[in-house]
Scaffold this motif. Structure first.
Motif: not given
Lengths: 158, 783, 277
Positions: B642, B644-645, B769, B772-773, B782-783, C258-259, C261-262, C265
Motif C-alpha cells: 500500500d 500510503d500506509t 512506516r 510509506s516513507e 513530505a516524509v 507518515y501518521q 498519511r495513515c 487512508a
C-alpha cells in the motif's frame, strides 16, 4: 492470601492463593502442571493458553484468585480425550511442531478453533491463530494439521 | 564405510518424529519445569543506565544476604572471547556489573527469594548509583577520532578493524559502471519462544555442581563455566533438558549462567533463574545490526567485476564467549560477493562496541545481512542498466560447470546448479503472469512487485574453517556412542543437542540404515554432559554432517561386529553374511539381532575368540575436507504494498533449494519454512531499536513484532539434490538457509513494485512506516 | 515479570465496589477482564494497592434491548460482541470492531467497559463508541450519571471518571438505514492500531460521524469530515482529503507526515467501506 475454590482438570480444590499470582504461575508452581508454558507473561504469545469455563484464555493474564468457582482445563487434562487425541495425531502427522514449546497452547487454541469453525478455511485458521507465536515451524504444519483434524472430526460426526 | 547391505529405506524417508509425543502431551521438561527440592528463585537487578561509572550498589535493608553483587561471587575469571588475533581487543564481560555498566539491562545484582515475584520485589529496591558517561550509540560515529569510548585505553570503539580482500580491486577502477549504495540491516532479538533459564545446585552425592541450562551446547558451557569459576571440569555437570528453540541465541556463555552457578555454590540451596521476555528482549543475545557502504564495479553488459567498500557491525557492549562479534563481520564480508563470479573484493570491516546489548549469532549468522546487501545491489544495478534483475543474475551466477568454485571471499562452493534453481523459481512464480498483472494495476491502489534473491549456506565446516577464523574453540568434530543393549535395542549418545531440529529422529534414521534395524528400536540421548560423549552442540547447520557422520561411523563399526558375531553363530564366513531387517543373513539362514546382542552382552562364551565382548562403540567424525559444504537456494516473493500506509502483504513465496541428500525430507521442509518465517520477521517486523540515550525501545511483544500465522504465507518448495562429495551420504547442513534470503527477496519485490518511481528499500525491517516513507521520498512528498 | 503485591476484594454489589474503591488507602482500581491492566501490573508499569474485582457484578453484565436503544453492560466481553451474543444496535459494526481486537483468547476476557475506562490511545472501542454516539453510564459515590462517549475519554489513558467511579455500561441508539465502515492500520495482525477510523451515518439523523484513534492522544470525532460527507453521495478525493487534513491539524497537531498519511487512508477507507455496503 485468599481462599479460592476451583476445578482443575476435573478435580475440585480449595487453596490459599496470593492475589498477585497469575493462573499460569498457580498451575505451574503450586499445582505442578508444567505443560502450560510461559513465553512472554504479557498475553502476547499464547504459549500459556488454557481453557476457562470452556473458553480459551491466556493464563498469564488471569489472576488465580479471580477463578473462584471456575473450571480450568490444561493440556494435562486433555490426555486421552476426544477430540484432542485426533488433533494431536494430525499435529504429529503434519509436522506441526519442532521445539514443542508452543505446542500445548497451540493445541488448546486448535481445539477451540475447530469447535467454533467446524470447516475452517485457511484464512480463518490463520486469523484465529494470530497471537499464538510459533518461532520454529512457520505455521505451515500447524495450519495443515488443524484443517485436516477438523475434517476428520467433522466426518466422524456426520 | 557405508553399510550398503542394509535395506536403505531410512535415508530419505519422511519418518514422523520420535520426539513429538512428549510435547503433544504437555509432558516435556523445559528448564522452567525442573523441580529440585528447596529451590529458590533469582531475579536480577539490571542497569537502567546505558553507560556509567558505578559509584555504589546498595542492597535493600534486611535483604543484604539475599542480594549478590560481583564482589559476593568470589573469584571469577572472565574468559577472553573473540578470535585469537592480536588486533582484536578483548575485554572482560563480568557476570554482574563491575566498575562500569555499559548497556541498559546489564546484570547488576542477583536477588534470591522463595518465589520469583518476591525476588523481583527485592531487585526493584536495589539501588545502582552511577556517574553517567557519554553514550555511544551509532557504530559509524563511534570509530571517528576523539569521541567517547566504552573502554579505557581504546583509541576508538572498534573491537577490531580488519580488511577482507582478494583479487586486485585497483584493476577495476576504470570500470564503466560504478554504483555506490548503502544498506542497513537493523538490530533484532533471537526470540526463541522459550526464553533462557538456569537451575543450579551442588549435588552432594556426586560432589559436583549441576547446572541445568537452556543451551545449545552443554559440553562447551561446562568448559566455560568450569573455567570461569575455577572448578575442575569433572566437578561440573551441565544438563540441557528440553530446549524451546535456540537459533544461535542460546549458544553463548552468558552472565546469568555464571552468576547463578556461582551463587548455587554459596547460598546452600538450589537456585533458579528463568529469563522473562523483557529481559530477553533487552539483555539476551541481539543479532545482525550491519551497515554497508560499497561500490559495485561492472561492465555495461551487467557483468559484475568487483566490490569495494566498508562494513560496520554494531557489536554492542561486550564480546560473548567463545566466538565474539568479529565472526559476524568477517563472515558477512566473505559472503558479500554472494554466489557470483566476482573477481575483486576489498571490504574494510569495523566491529564496533556501543552501549547496546552484546551481539551474537542468530540463524543465518552474518549472511542475511550480506545477502540483503549484495542481492539488493544486484537489483539496483539491473535497474541502472535497464535490465531485468533475473537476467543480470543469469549473467553473473556461478554455473554448475564452474564447480567447485573458489569465491573471491575465500569460500569453496562445492556442488549445485545455481542458475537451474533460479529458473525453477522464475517458473514457480510465473513471472510473465506477474508482469501482465502489474501492467493492469490493482483496483485497491496497491502495487504488486516480484523479487528474487540467491543465497549459499556454508555448513559442515570443521577444523580448517574454524582455524582460519582464529576461533578459541575449534568445533572440528562430533562424537557418538552407540550402545546395543542385550535385547538388541540401541541407545545412541551424542554431543550435539536437539532443540527442534528433529535429530532424535534423523539420527535414528542414520543409525538404522547402518544397523539394519527399525528406528523405533533406537533412542537418541543428548544434552547431559554426564551421559554423552563430548561434543560442541547444535549450531552453524553442523549437526547432520558432524553428528550424523559420527553416528553413522560408530554404527557402522558396530554393524561390522554384529556381522562377525552373526557369521560365527551361523557358522558361515563373514564375507558371506548380510545385515538387514533386524537379522544377520547367510543364504537362507539367519539369526536375529536380539540373539547377537544377547551373545555380545551377556553370553560372551558364544562369541568368536577374536571378538571382544561388549557392543558399545564410540566414534568421532569430521568430513575429510573441513572447509565446508554449501547448500544454496533461490527465493522469490510476490508482494502487494500500500503506497500510503506502507502495509505489505506477501502474496506468494517460492523456494528452489538444494541441501544435497535429505535424510528426512519432511524435516528438511520444516526447517526451510521455519527459517523463512524468521527471515520474514527480519524483513518486515522485528527490530530492537534504541533511542539516542541508549534506552531500548522494544521491550515487550507489544513493541517487538513477532510474525504470526497471518503474516507468514504459504511457501512452495522445489528441491534440487546435488549430494556433497565430501560428507557421509552427501548431506549438507540446511538449518539456517531459510532465514538468509527473505529480507533481500522481499526488499527486491518492493523495489520492483515501485520501480517506476525509484523508491529505495535499503533498510530492514521494512515496516509500514519505512515503506510509506520510501514511497513518499521517491514521490517528493513530505516524509 | 511478576506483579507487585496488592490487596484483592470481590464485592457483591456496585455500591460495595464503589465503597471499596473510595475507601481504599493508596491506589485502588477496578478489574474486570484484566487483559490490559494485568499486563501493565506484571511489567510493574502500574502499581496498585487494591484491586476490586467487578467482573461478576450483575449490573455490569446486563444487556437490554429497548427497541429504540440498546444497553450493553460494561463487563460484556469483546468475544460476546464478536459472536453476536448481544442485541446489536450497530448492524454489525461492533461485531467487526470486536473481531479485530488483539487475539481471540484476549477477547474472551477483555471487556468493552475496561477498554473504555483504560482509554489506551490506540484502543478500538473509544473510536467505535464515539462514532456511534454512545452514552456511558457511570456509578460513583454520588450516584449514577450519564455522559456522552465523546466527552468520556479526555486524553491518553485519561477519562472523566472520578475516584471511586466505575463504568456500568453503554447506551447506543438504534438508527434507521445505518451505514458504517471501518479501516485500521497496524504493524501486524492483532497489534494495537497505528490508525483506526470508524465512519457511521444514518438516514435523516444529523451529521455523519467519523471517529479516529491511534493518535498519541485519545479517540476523536472529525467534524469537518462529517459535514463534508453529509448529503454528498459522490465524494471528491481532493476535497475529502482537505477536510480530513483540516480536522487532523486540529486534533493531532503533532502528527508527522507518515501518521497523517495513515489517518487520511483509514478515514477515507472507512467512508468508502460504509458507502460500499
Amino acid at each position: 492470601m485468599t481462599v479460592t475454590h476451583l476445578t482443575i482438570n476435573g478435580e475440585t480444590i480449595s487453596q490459599d492463593i496470593n492475589p498477585r499470582e497469575s493462573l499460569a504461575d498457580f498451575l505451574r508452581e503450586r499445582r505442578n502442571l508444567t505443560g502450560t508454558h510461559l513465553g512472554c507473561e504479557h498475553g502476547a504469545c499464547g504459549a500459556c493458553t488454557v481453557s476457562l469455563d470452556g473458553m480459551v484464555v491466556r493464563s498469564c493474564v488471569v489472576l488465580a484468585v479471580m477463578c473462584e468457582g471456575r473450571k480450568i482445563e490444561t493440556i494435562e487434562g486433555t490426555r486421552k480425550s476426544e477430540p484432542m487425541d485426533v488433533i494431536r495425531r494430525h499435529f504429529h502427522e503434519k509436522h506441526a511442531l519442532q521445539c514443542g514449546f508452543c505446542t500445548p497452547g497451540m493445541l488448546m487454541m486448535a481445539r477451540d478453533i475447530i469447535a467454533r469453525y467446524p470447516e475452517p478455511s485457511d484464512s480463518v485458521i490463520r486469523s484465529q491463530l494470530s497471537g499464538q507465536i510459533c518461532r520454529c515451524t512457520g505455521y505451515a504444519g500447524i495450519i495443515a494439521a488443524i484443517e485436516s483434524a477438523a475434517r476428520e472430526i467433522r466426518d466422524a460426526v456426520e | 564405510m557405508n553399510s550398503h547391505d542394509g535395506p536403505g529405506r531410512w535415508i530419505g524417508a519422511s519418518l514422523l518424529r520420535k520426539e513429538d509425543r512428549r510435547h503433544l502431551l504437555g509432558a516435556s521438561t523445559f528448564v522452567a519445569d525442573v523441580r529440585i527440592p528447596g529451590m529458590q528463585d533469582i531475579a536480577f537487578a539490571r542497569s537502567q543506565l546505558a553507560h556509567a561509572r558505578v559509584v555504589s550498589i546498595e542492597k535493600p535493608q534486611g535483604f543484604e544476604n539475599k542480594v549478590y553483587t560481583l564482589a559476593d561471587l568470589g573469584e571469577i575469571r572472565c574468559l577472553d572471547a573473540g578470535p585469537e588475533l592480536a588486533t582484536f581487543r578483548t575485554v572482560p564481560y563480568p557476570p554482574l556489573a563491575g566498575d562500569r555498566v555499559r548497556f541498559v539491562g546489564q546484570t547488576v545484582a542477583a536477588c534470591i527469594a522463595p518465589t520469583r515475584a518476591e525476588a523481583e520485589d527485592i531487585a526493584q529496591e536495589v539501588l545502582l548509583t552511577g556517574e553517567n558517561l557519554p553514550v555511544v550509540i551509532d557504530a559509524v560515529e563511534a570509530i571517528k577520532p576523539g569521541g567517547a569510548t566504552l573502554f579505557d585505553g581504546w583509541q576508538d570503539n572498534a573491537f577490531i578493524h580488519a580488511t577482507i580482500a582478494d583479487g586486485d580491486i585497483a584493476s577495476v577502477a576504470n570500470a564503466p559502471i560504478q554504483m555506490r549504495r548503502q544498506f542497513k540491516m537493523n538490530r533484532q532479538a533471537t526470540a526463541p519462544l522459550e526464553t533462557r533459564g538456569v537451575v543450579a545446585y551442588w549435588d552432594e552425592r556426586l560432589d559436583e555442581l549441576v547446572v541445568y541450562s537452556s543451551t545449545q551446547g552443554p559440553h562447551l558451557m561446562r568448559f566455560g563455566i568450569a573455567q570461569t569459576l575455577g572448578l575442575p571440569e569433572h566437578k561440573v555437570r551441565v544438563i540441557a533438558p528440553d530446549v524451546g528453540g535456540g537459533f544461535g541465541g542460546k549458544n553463548r556463555l552468558m552472565p546469568e549462567e555464571i552468576a547463578v552457578a556461582a551463587i548455587a555454590m554459596k547460598c546452600g540451596h538450589p537456585v533458579r533463574w528463568i529469563e522473562d521476555r523483557r529481559e530477553h528482549l533487552i539483555a539476551s543475545v541481539h543479532a545482525r545490526d550491519h551497515y554497508y557502504d560499497f561500490t559495485l564495479y561492472a561492465e555495461n553488459t551487467g557483468r559484475v567485476l568487483g566490490l569495494k567498500g566498508e562494513l560496520f557491525v554494531d557489536a554492542g557492549a561486550y564480546s560473548l564467549w567463545p566466538s565474539g562479534p568479529y565472526m559476524e563481520s568477517s563472515m558477512a564480508a566473505r559472503n558479500l560477493p554472494g554466489p557470483y563470479r566476482i573477481e575483486h573484493l576489498h571490504v574494510e570491516t569495523h566491529t564496533v562496541a556501543t552501549n547496546k546489548t552484546p551481539l551474537g549469532p542468530y540463524r543465518g549468522v552474518a549472511r542475511p545481512g550480506a545477502c540483503f546487501a549484495i542481492e539488493r545491489a544486484m537489483d539496483e544495478l539491473a535497474h541502472e542498466l535497464g535490465m531485468d534483475p533475473v537476467e543480470l543474475r543469469r549473467i553473473n551466477l556461478v554455473r554448475a560447470t564452474d564447480m567447485p568454485y573458489h569465491t573471491i571471499g575465500g569460500l569453496i562452493l562445492d556442488t549445485g546448479d545455481y542458475p537451474g534453481a533460479l529458473e525453477a523459481v522464475v517458473d514457480m512464480v510465473d513471472l510473465p503472469a506477474i508482469r501482465a498483472r502489474q501492467k493492469q494495476g490493482e483496483s485497491d491502489g496497491r502495487r504488486i512487485g516480484v523479487g528474487f534473491a540467491v543465497y549459499t549456506e556454508q555448513s559442515g565446516h570443521g577444523t580448517i574453517e574454524w582455524t582460519k577464523r582464529k576461533s578459541r574453540v575449534v568445533p572440528g568434530y562430533e562424537s557418538a556412542t552407540v550402545r546395543m543393549l542385550p535385547d538388541g535395542t540401541v541407545h545412541i549418545m551424542v554431543g550435539i543437542l536437539n532443540h527442534g531440529q528433529g535429530l532424535e529422529t534423523s539420527l535414528a534414521q542414520v543409525a538404522a540404515h547402518e544397523l539394519g534395524i527399525d528406528p523405533s528400536q533406537i533412542s537418541i540421548r543428548h544434552g547431559d554432559t554426564n551421559a554423552t560423549p563430548f561434543g560442541f552442540g547444535t549450531f552453524a547447520s553442523r549437526s547432520i554432517v558432524f553428528s550424523g557422520g559420527a553416528v553413522a561411523r560408530a554404527s557402522s563399526i558396530l554393524a561390522d561386529k554384529l556381522r562377525k558375531i552373526g557369521a560365527h553363530l551361523l557358522q558361515s564366513p563373514v564375507e558371506s553374511v548380510t545385515l538387514r531387517d533386524g537379522a544377520v543373513h547367510a543364504g537362507a539362514a539367519s539369526i536375529p539381532i536380539s540373539e547377537i546382542a544377547r551373545a555380545g552382552n551377556i553370553r560372551p562364551e558364544m562369541l568368536p575368540t577374536d571378538v571382544a565382548p561388549g557392543l558399545e562403540i564410540t566414534a568421532t567424525y569430521e568430513p575429510p575436507d573441513s572447509g565446508g559444504v554449501f547448500s544454496y537456494g533461490v527465493h522469490a516473493a510476490v508482494v502487494a504494498a500500500d503506497p500510503d500506509t506502507g502495509v505489505v502483504e506477501i502474496l506468494q513465496y517460492a523456494v528452489a533449494e538444494d541441501c544435497g541428500t535429505m535424510i528426512n525430507p519432511m524435516i528438511v521442509d520444516g526447517q526451510i519454512i521455519g527459517g523463512i518465517a524468521q527471515g520474514i520477521g527480519t524483513a518486515l517486523y522485528e527490530e530492537s531499536p534504541y533511542d539516542p540515550s541508549g534506552e531500548p525501545l522494544a521491550t515487550t511483544f507489544g513493541d517487538y513484532m513477532m510474525p504470526c500465522a497471518p503474516e507468514i504465507p504459504r511457501i512452495d518448495i522445489r528441491h534440487f539434490v546435488s549430494p556433497a562429495h565430501n560428507t557421509l551420504h552427501g548431506v549438507k547442513g540446511m538449518g539456517e538457509g531459510g532465514a538468509i534470503a527473505p529480507p533481500a527477496t522481499i526488499a527486491n519485490a518492493l523495489s520492483d513494485a515501485f520501480r517506476d518511481i525509484g523508491a529505495k528499500f535499503a533498510e530492514t525491517p521494512m515496516t509500514p512506516r519505512r515503506v510509506s516513507e520510501a514511497v513518499a521520498r521517491a514521490r517528493g512528498d513530505a516524509v | 515479570m511478576k506483579s507487585a503485591a496488592f490487596q484483592y476484594s470481590r464485592p457483591e454489589t456496585v455500591a460495595e465496589a464503589v465503597a471499596l474503591l473510595t475507601a481504599a488507602e493508596g491506589s485502588a482500581m477496578p478489574i474486570s477482564g484484566g487483559q490490559s491492566l494485568l499486563i501493565l501490573m506484571a511489567l510493574r508499569m502500574t502499581m496498585i494497592d487494591r484491586l476490586v474485582d467487578i467482573s461478576r457484578l450483575p449490573e455490569l453484565r446486563e444487556l437490554r434491548d429497548d427497541r429504540s436503544d440498546v444497553f450493553i453492560g460494561a463487563s460484556t466481553t469483546h468475544a460476546m460482541i464478536e459472536d453476536g451474543k448481544i442485541p446489536d444496535p450497530s448492524t454489525g459494526l461492533m461485531s467487526r470492531v470486536a473481531s479485530r481486537i488483539a487475539y481471540r483468547a484476549i477477547r474472551n476476557l477483555g471487556t468493552i467497559g475496561g477498554s473504555m475506562a483504560l482509554a489506551d490511545p490506540s484502543a478500538d472501542w473509544p473510536a467505535c463508541l464515539i462514532a456511534l454516539d454512545a452514552e456511558v453510564s457511570i456509578a460513583g459515590p454520588d450516584g449514577q450519571r450519564w455522559e456522552k462517549a465523546e466527552d468520556f475519554v479526555s486524553g491518553a489513558y485519561e477519562t472523566i471518571l472520578l475516584p471511586g467511579e466505575i463504568v456500568l455500561g453503554f447506551r447506543i441508539a438504534r438508527r434507521q438505514s445505518m451505514r458504517w465502515g471501518t479501516a485500521k492500520v497496524s504493524r501486524k495482525s492483532g497489534a494495537f492500531a497505528d490508525s483506526m477510523a470508524v465512519f457511521v451515518e444514518a438516514a435523516g439523523d444529523g451529521l455523519p460521524r467519523a471517529a479516529l484513534t491511534g493518535t498519541t492522544s485519545h479517540a476523536r470525532i472529525l467534524p469537518r469530515v462529517g459535514k463534508y460527507a453529509q448529503n454528498r453521495s459522490i465524494l471528491d478525493p481532493g476535497d475529502l482529503r482537505a477536510a480530513i487534513l483540516d480536522d487532523l491539524a486540529e486534533i493531532v497537531p503533532d502528527a508527522d507526515a507518515y501518521q497523517l498519511r495513515c489517518h487520511v487512508a483509514t478515514v477515507s477507507r472507512a467512508i468508502t467501506d460504509a458507502r460500499a455496503s
